[in-house]
Design an enzyme around this catalytic site. Structure first.
Site, PDB file in Angstrom:
ATOM      1  N   ASN A 145       3.351 -42.691  -9.211  1.00  0.00           N
ATOM      2  CA  ASN A 145       2.213 -42.022  -8.550  1.00  0.00           C
ATOM      3  C   ASN A 145       0.990 -41.962  -9.453  1.00  0.00           C
ATOM      4  O   ASN A 145       1.097 -41.914 -10.674  1.00  0.00           O
ATOM      5  CB  ASN A 145       2.598 -40.599  -8.124  1.00  0.00           C
ATOM      6  CG  ASN A 145       1.660 -40.057  -7.051  1.00  0.00           C
ATOM      7  OD1 ASN A 145       1.421 -40.735  -6.055  1.00  0.00           O
ATOM      8  ND2 ASN A 145       1.127 -38.864  -7.245  1.00  0.00           N
ATOM      9  N   THR A 165      -1.418 -39.551  -9.484  1.00  0.00           N
ATOM     10  CA  THR A 165      -1.584 -38.217 -10.062  1.00  0.00           C
ATOM     11  C   THR A 165      -0.260 -37.790 -10.703  1.00  0.00           C
ATOM     12  O   THR A 165       0.749 -37.595 -10.006  1.00  0.00           O
ATOM     13  CB  THR A 165      -2.010 -37.201  -8.976  1.00  0.00           C
ATOM     14  OG1 THR A 165      -3.186 -37.706  -8.349  1.00  0.00           O
ATOM     15  CG2 THR A 165      -2.269 -35.824  -9.547  1.00  0.00           C
ATOM     16  N   LYS A 200       2.106 -28.832   8.282  1.00  0.00           N
ATOM     17  CA  LYS A 200       3.521 -29.061   7.938  1.00  0.00           C
ATOM     18  C   LYS A 200       4.073 -28.068   6.907  1.00  0.00           C
ATOM     19  O   LYS A 200       5.252 -27.760   6.922  1.00  0.00           O
ATOM     20  CB  LYS A 200       3.716 -30.490   7.423  1.00  0.00           C
ATOM     21  CG  LYS A 200       3.639 -31.545   8.526  1.00  0.00           C
ATOM     22  CD  LYS A 200       3.995 -32.922   7.999  1.00  0.00           C
ATOM     23  CE  LYS A 200       3.898 -33.955   9.097  1.00  0.00           C
ATOM     24  NZ  LYS A 200       4.326 -35.299   8.669  1.00  0.00           N
ATOM     25  N   GLY A 234       6.176 -49.340   9.342  1.00  0.00           N
ATOM     26  CA  GLY A 234       6.198 -47.888   9.553  1.00  0.00           C
ATOM     27  C   GLY A 234       6.489 -47.480  10.987  1.00  0.00           C
ATOM     28  O   GLY A 234       6.759 -46.301  11.253  1.00  0.00           O
TER      29      GLY A 234
HETATM   30  P1  NDP Z   1      -0.443 -37.348   1.290  1.00  0.00           P
HETATM   31  O1  NDP Z   1      -1.923 -37.148   1.321  1.00  0.00           O
HETATM   32  O2  NDP Z   1       0.462 -36.184   1.167  1.00  0.00           O
HETATM   33  O3  NDP Z   1      -0.074 -38.366   0.078  1.00  0.00           O
HETATM   34  C1  NDP Z   1      -0.803 -39.551  -0.126  1.00  0.00           C
HETATM   35  C2  NDP Z   1      -0.179 -40.345  -1.270  1.00  0.00           C
HETATM   36  O4  NDP Z   1      -0.896 -41.593  -1.381  1.00  0.00           O
HETATM   37  C3  NDP Z   1      -0.283 -39.656  -2.633  1.00  0.00           C
HETATM   38  O5  NDP Z   1       0.836 -39.982  -3.413  1.00  0.00           O
HETATM   39  C4  NDP Z   1      -1.552 -40.309  -3.218  1.00  0.00           C
HETATM   40  O6  NDP Z   1      -1.573 -40.288  -4.630  1.00  0.00           O
HETATM   41  C5  NDP Z   1      -1.378 -41.722  -2.737  1.00  0.00           C
HETATM   42  N1  NDP Z   1      -2.625 -42.475  -2.711  1.00  0.00           N
HETATM   43  C6  NDP Z   1      -3.624 -42.398  -1.798  1.00  0.00           C
HETATM   44  N2  NDP Z   1      -4.597 -43.260  -2.095  1.00  0.00           N
HETATM   45  C7  NDP Z   1      -4.219 -43.906  -3.254  1.00  0.00           C
HETATM   46  C8  NDP Z   1      -4.791 -44.930  -4.044  1.00  0.00           C
HETATM   47  N3  NDP Z   1      -5.975 -45.470  -3.755  1.00  0.00           N
HETATM   48  N4  NDP Z   1      -4.113 -45.356  -5.142  1.00  0.00           N
HETATM   49  C9  NDP Z   1      -2.888 -44.847  -5.452  1.00  0.00           C
HETATM   50  N5  NDP Z   1      -2.297 -43.859  -4.726  1.00  0.00           N
HETATM   51  C10 NDP Z   1      -2.945 -43.414  -3.632  1.00  0.00           C
HETATM   52  O7  NDP Z   1      -0.128 -38.173   2.614  1.00  0.00           O
HETATM   53  P2  NDP Z   1       1.286 -38.307   3.378  1.00  0.00           P
HETATM   54  O8  NDP Z   1       2.342 -38.535   2.367  1.00  0.00           O
HETATM   55  O9  NDP Z   1       1.432 -37.208   4.348  1.00  0.00           O
HETATM   56  O10 NDP Z   1       1.051 -39.643   4.227  1.00  0.00           O
HETATM   57  C11 NDP Z   1       0.981 -40.900   3.585  1.00  0.00           C
HETATM   58  C12 NDP Z   1       0.944 -41.969   4.661  1.00  0.00           C
HETATM   59  O11 NDP Z   1       2.203 -41.972   5.351  1.00  0.00           O
HETATM   60  C13 NDP Z   1      -0.133 -41.736   5.723  1.00  0.00           C
HETATM   61  O12 NDP Z   1      -0.861 -42.933   5.896  1.00  0.00           O
HETATM   62  C14 NDP Z   1       0.657 -41.411   6.979  1.00  0.00           C
HETATM   63  O13 NDP Z   1       0.044 -41.948   8.133  1.00  0.00           O
HETATM   64  C15 NDP Z   1       1.981 -42.134   6.725  1.00  0.00           C
HETATM   65  N6  NDP Z   1       3.102 -41.511   7.432  1.00  0.00           N
HETATM   66  C16 NDP Z   1       3.862 -42.309   8.238  1.00  0.00           C
HETATM   67  C17 NDP Z   1       4.928 -41.784   8.923  1.00  0.00           C
HETATM   68  C18 NDP Z   1       5.738 -42.675   9.800  1.00  0.00           C
HETATM   69  O14 NDP Z   1       6.544 -42.155  10.586  1.00  0.00           O
HETATM   70  N7  NDP Z   1       5.602 -43.997   9.712  1.00  0.00           N
HETATM   71  C19 NDP Z   1       5.304 -40.364   8.813  1.00  0.00           C
HETATM   72  C20 NDP Z   1       4.471 -39.616   7.880  1.00  0.00           C
HETATM   73  C21 NDP Z   1       3.402 -40.181   7.239  1.00  0.00           C
HETATM   74  P3  NDP Z   1      -2.147 -39.000  -5.424  1.00  0.00           P
HETATM   75  O15 NDP Z   1      -1.035 -37.996  -5.480  1.00  0.00           O
HETATM   76  O16 NDP Z   1      -2.497 -39.570  -6.745  1.00  0.00           O
HETATM   77  O17 NDP Z   1      -3.347 -38.513  -4.646  1.00  0.00           O
END
Ligand code: NDP
Length: 283
Positions: free
Chosen positions: A155, A157, A71, A248
């Site tokens: 968030n 991080t 992306k 979602g």
């Molecule tokens: P990224 O990897 O870019 O971001 C993940 C986010 O989740 C970060 O903010 C991360 O925090 C946080 N996170 C993950 N695990 C934890 C935890 N245990 N505790 C706290 N925070 C956590 O992923 P995306 O944003 O690309 O995707 C996120 C979700 O969205 C995915 O599951 C994807 O399938 C879904 N999605 C759904 C769509 C839809 O159309 N319904 C479209 C696009 C995505 P940190 O920064 O601290 O790591």
């Protein structure tokens, strides 16, 4: 659309991409709309992305979707970006414009807004977004552009959360604050919309988003970006507290509806799109 006997071709490129429902959804909608188009899914390695996009251009594809991990990287191979995609720094949809240029757009946030607007207006609302990754970024920028009054980014991080907050304040001109996510988050009672935009709950029906469930109140709309499973623990807790909930699947369907319309200039039947998605996911 093409007036020749050649079919217009669209594509999805990602890695791993097996199990992505988009081809199934698009082809069902092409058939329902009577369009002679094809949508193909390609497993593309990061080191092959440049060649793949050059191939797409050389073969005159009408457009395509780019998914994990392409992306952000795809941007360098495109001829331009829409305003929203430029602000987000990520592209999930590419289209060929009238001059034959390949332009990057991002429909993830627009898809979310489309889903939210079926329940509530965005203008003037206080929104809490849990997460600051790609999905959160797309949603936050579109909410800002659509007139949300205040956006709180929560968030784990801090750097990532602060960077998105700065983008919203400085470039989208929305009032945004960042709260580091340590321990269990308590939602402020003046919040209108709460969104889980983290990956917590993906493929796990019982995973808990660490928030104080009692801080959710019936005046709030609560949404989750996770579409598989669609009824997450987060949404079940919100529903038990009397909140209106959004899964979602709506976001996923709406972002695909927008891509379809960009490529074909025809509005697809969203019900056909949703039915195809549910059929594919065996829901
Ligand atoms: P990224 O990897 O870019 O971001 C993940 C986010 O989740 C970060 O903010 C991360 O925090 C946080 N996170 C993950 N695990 C934890 C935890 N245990 N505790 C706290 N925070 C956590 O992923 P995306 O944003 O690309 O995707 C996120 C979700 O969205 C995915 O599951 C994807 O399938 C879904 N999605 C759904 C769509 C839809 O159309 N319904 C479209 C696009 C995505 P940190 O920064 O601290 O790591």
């Amino acid at each position: 659309m093409s007036e020749s006997s050649l079919q217009d071709v669209m594509s999805c490129m990602g890695q791993p991409v097996a199990g992505n429902p988009t081809q199934y959804m698009m082809e069902k909608c092409f058939a329902a709309a009577g369009l002679d188009c094809r949508y193909l899914t390609f497993e593309v390695r990061p080191e092959g992305l440049g060649d793949a996009v050059r191939g797409m251009k050389a073969m005159g594809f009408r457009g395509g979707n780019f998914t994990i991990p392409h992306k952000v990287e795809v941007i360098q191979y495109l001829d331009g970006l829409t305003n929203a995609a430029e602000l987000m720094g990520a592209v999930n949809c590419v289209f060929r414009d009238a001059d034959g240029k390949y332009i990057g757009e991002n429909t993830d946030g627009k898809g979310f807004i489309g889903s939210l607007q079926q329940t509530t207006e965005v203008d003037g609302k206080n929104v809490v977004i849990l997460g600051a990754g790609g999905a959160a970024r797309a949603i936050a920028v579109e909410l800002g552009l659509a007139g949300a009054s205040e956006i709180t980014i929560v968030n784990r991080t801090a750097d990532r959360g602060q960077e998105l907050t700065d983008l919203l304040n400085d470039r989208v001109k929305t009032s945004a604050i960042f709260l580091p996510w340590t321990g269990v988050f308590e939602v402020n009672q003046n919040t209108d919309v709460v969104i889980n935009a983290t990956s917590i709950g993906l493929g796990n029906e019982t995973a808990r988003v660490p928030i104080v469930a009692e801080s959710l109140s019936p005046r709030m709309v609560v949404a989750d970006v996770i579409f598989n499973p669609p009824k997450t623990q987060f949404l079940r807790e919100a529903s038990d507290r009397g909140c209106q909930i959004l899964d979602g699947l709506g976001m996923l369907v709406n972002q695909a509806v927008i891509c379809f319309e960009i490529w074909t200039a025809v509005a697809p039947d969203a019900a056909v799109m949703r039915e195809a998605l549910e059929e594919y996911l065996e829901l």
